[in-house]
Design an enzyme around this catalytic site. Structure first.
Site, PDB file in Angstrom:
ATOM      1  N   ARG A  85     -31.942  43.376  94.251  1.00 47.28           N
ATOM      2  CA  ARG A  85     -31.710  44.742  93.777  1.00 47.28           C
ATOM      3  C   ARG A  85     -31.791  45.726  94.927  1.00 47.28           C
ATOM      4  O   ARG A  85     -32.702  45.682  95.744  1.00 47.28           O
ATOM      5  CB  ARG A  85     -32.742  45.128  92.723  1.00 47.28           C
ATOM      6  N   ARG A  95     -27.521  46.974  87.591  1.00 43.12           N
ATOM      7  CA  ARG A  95     -28.552  46.366  88.433  1.00 43.12           C
ATOM      8  C   ARG A  95     -28.635  44.876  88.238  1.00 43.12           C
ATOM      9  O   ARG A  95     -28.410  44.356  87.152  1.00 43.12           O
ATOM     10  CB  ARG A  95     -29.911  47.000  88.159  1.00 43.12           C
ATOM     11  N   ASP A  98     -34.008  44.643  86.782  1.00 44.44           N
ATOM     12  CA  ASP A  98     -34.849  45.820  86.611  1.00 44.44           C
ATOM     13  C   ASP A  98     -36.135  45.355  85.952  1.00 44.44           C
ATOM     14  O   ASP A  98     -36.098  44.689  84.916  1.00 44.44           O
ATOM     15  CB  ASP A  98     -34.136  46.846  85.723  1.00 44.44           C
ATOM     16  N   ASP A 100     -39.690  46.924  84.592  1.00 49.25           N
ATOM     17  CA  ASP A 100     -40.416  48.151  84.285  1.00 49.25           C
ATOM     18  C   ASP A 100     -41.785  47.815  83.716  1.00 49.25           C
ATOM     19  O   ASP A 100     -41.884  47.098  82.707  1.00 49.25           O
ATOM     20  CB  ASP A 100     -39.660  48.998  83.250  1.00 49.25           C
TER      21      ASP A 100
END
Length: 190
Positions: A85, A95, A98, A100
């Site tokens: 990334r 992307r 990802d 989170d």
């Protein structure tokens, strides 16, 4: 010695071999000492806020760690880098991977680098649908509603659907335990 706390991480990918990218993220978490203890099914999600035609694959995992929230964030950012990334600075950009950090125990953090709980998780069906499989009773500290209750209140748009009708998985050391996915109207897409 600091005791472990339970945390939740959302994973998403919409470039390249999306499933392989998610699996690389999971492997990276294990390699860097943040192994998932439970994982949701993989969900397919219509892109939000972008003209990108490729749908996202999303999932959620539970972790147990004694690391500070910023250390967990740094670990997740390192995994994203290892998988390829690059950050463009554009929100909602396509992307490779990802990761989170959604919540970490009862931690409340507000800084330029990290906000916990994640500030937009309670508005996002693509986060809450997978999270409901592994943590349906997790509560929004602002409203007191659970993941499941909040998910039921969200609009159906954008589309979020299970990639396959597979099972949520609990990981117990080297053993993998299959947990049957509940069905019914409170579980969209089953």
């Amino acid at each position: 010695m600091v005791s472990d706390v339970v945390g939740y991480v959302a994973l998403g990918a919409n470039i390249g071999d999306r499933e392989a990218n998610l699996e690389a993220g999971l492997a990276g978490m294990t390699d860097l000492g943040l192994p998932p203890t439970r994982r949701s099914s993989i969900w397919e999600t219509e892109p939000v806020g972008t003209a990108e035609p490729q749908w996202f694959l999303n999932m959620a995992v539970q972790v147990r760690t004694s690391r500070a929230p910023i250390e967990v964030l740094e670990t997740l950012l390192e995994i994203e880098r290892r998988v390829g990334r690059t950050r463009s600075g554009m929100r909602n950009a396509p992307r490779v991977l990802d990761l989170d950090l959604l919540a970490l125990g009862n931690a409340r953090v507000e800084s330029s680098r990290l906000t916990l709980p994640h500030p937009r998780m309670w508005e996002r069906r693509f986060v809450l649908a997978p999270l409901a499989e592994i943590a349906p009773g997790l509560r929004d500290p602002a409203t007191g509603r659970t993941v499941r209750q909040t998910l039921e209140r969200l609009p159906d748009d954008p589309a979020v659907r299970p990639l396959r009708n597979d099972c949520a998985t609990a990981v117990a050391g080297p053993a993998i335990i299959r947990v049957a996915r509940p069905s019914g109207p409170e579980h969209p897409g089953t």
